[in-house]
Design an enzyme around this catalytic site. Structure first.
Site, PDB file in Angstrom:
ATOM      1  N   ASP A 136       0.817  -1.211   0.000  1.00  0.00           N
ATOM      2  CA  ASP A 136       0.000   0.000   0.000  1.00  0.00           C
ATOM      3  C   ASP A 136       0.852   1.263   0.000  1.00  0.00           C
ATOM      4  O   ASP A 136       0.496   2.265  -0.634  1.00  0.00           O
ATOM      5  CB  ASP A 136      -0.917   0.006   1.220  1.00  0.00           C
ATOM      6  N   GLY A 137       1.977   1.235   0.719  1.00  0.00           N
ATOM      7  CA  GLY A 137       2.857   2.398   0.737  1.00  0.00           C
ATOM      8  C   GLY A 137       3.374   2.729  -0.644  1.00  0.00           C
ATOM      9  O   GLY A 137       3.441   3.904  -1.029  1.00  0.00           O
ATOM     10  N   ASN A 197      -4.215   9.892   1.609  1.00  0.00           N
ATOM     11  CA  ASN A 197      -4.823   9.226   2.761  1.00  0.00           C
ATOM     12  C   ASN A 197      -5.332  10.217   3.805  1.00  0.00           C
ATOM     13  O   ASN A 197      -6.509  10.276   4.095  1.00  0.00           O
ATOM     14  CB  ASN A 197      -3.834   8.261   3.419  1.00  0.00           C
ATOM     15  N   ASN A 218      -6.472   6.421  10.059  1.00  0.00           N
ATOM     16  CA  ASN A 218      -7.750   6.834  10.638  1.00  0.00           C
ATOM     17  C   ASN A 218      -8.447   5.681  11.360  1.00  0.00           C
ATOM     18  O   ASN A 218      -8.961   5.840  12.470  1.00  0.00           O
ATOM     19  CB  ASN A 218      -8.649   7.384   9.523  1.00  0.00           C
TER      20      ASN A 218
END
Length: 260
Positions: free
Chosen positions: A49-50, A119, A163
């Site tokens: 994901d990074g 993000n 989050n």
């Protein structure tokens, strides 16, 4: 998704530094050919994901659909890795269009710094002492003082990342809201955050900034010793991720809310 132009020799393969990602890139180029990112119709990102976020940031000035395949440790934003029938999978993929947040952070020297966040934008205390933040929405003070480790404003696409770890809500992509989430709130102790209209401008004023310094982070871009941070969604920037049919980002976000 609408049918893409023929993809033979029009796909660019980019990979993270992980050996398995680099090896996968070499094999895929041999099998499917490899275009330069500037000439490609679609970019295939190999990593976690990074790395997907890095790839999206790298293409902000020239957005192209990005199809990720997981060759990393976390793959929420990635498709399963398979070398077979790749072009057909891309042709049949579903689109997820996202809009980043634009952060304007003013530091203690009065310098303004701008950055985009796919993000979230996070404010984080820099020392052992809690941060003190005043929160304004569209110019109106909504919380005069929040004592906390920090706070963040997250996009729907980012709502399942930091989050969620901070106990913020998961937001459907088409909900047109942003999540304002405290990080370890001390006072008011029971404040859990707020859902805001996606067009809202959120301003954080740092109180006692010299005694309680705060940094602002837009994804991986950090500004230290900030005194004022404004964040708003930038609808002028549209980024497209591609997901295998039946495995859309919306479906993954819905499934995540029922995972145990």
């Amino acid at each position: 998704m609408s049918k893409l132009e023929p993809l033979v020799n029009r796909v660019a393969f980019v990979a993270s530094d992980r050996p398995e990602a680099q090896e996968a890139r070499e094999r895929l180029i041999v099998r499917y050919g490899g275009a330069a990112p500037g000439e490609a119709r679609v970019i295939v990102a190999l990593g976690g994901d990074g790395f997907m976020l890095e790839t999206l940031h790298a293409r902000i000035d020239e957005p192209k659909p990005i199809y990720g395949m997981n060759r990393g440790s976390v793959g929420f934003l990635m498709n399963e890795y398979s070398e077979d029938h790749l072009l057909e999978r891309i042709e049949a993929a579903e689109r997820a269009v996202i809009h980043p947040l634009r952060m304007t952070a003013v530091d203690a020297d009065g310098r303004a710094h701008e950055a985009l966040a796919i993000n979230e934008v996070s404010l984080l205390r820099q020392t052992r002492q809690t941060a003190k933040l005043r929160i304004l929405i569209d110019g109106k003070t909504r919380m005069d003082e929040l004592q906390c480790d920090g706070a963040m404003l997250a996009t729907p696409a980012g709502s399942t990342a930091y989050n969620l770890s901070a106990h913020g809500p998961i937001i459907p992509l088409d909900a047109k809201v942003l999540a304002l989430t405290p990080i370890s709130a001390f006072r008011p102790r029971r404040w859990r955050g707020a859902l805001l209209p996606h067009a809202a401008t959120v301003q954080f004023q740092i109180l006692e900034a010299e005694k309680r310094p705060v940094s602002a982070v837009a994804d991986n871009f950090e500004v230290r010793d900030v005194i004022d941070v404004s964040v708003t969604e930038d609808r002028g920037v549209s980024l497209t991720m591609l997901f295998d049919a039946g495995r859309s980002l919306e479906e993954r976000m819905l499934a995540e809310q029922f995972s145990v």
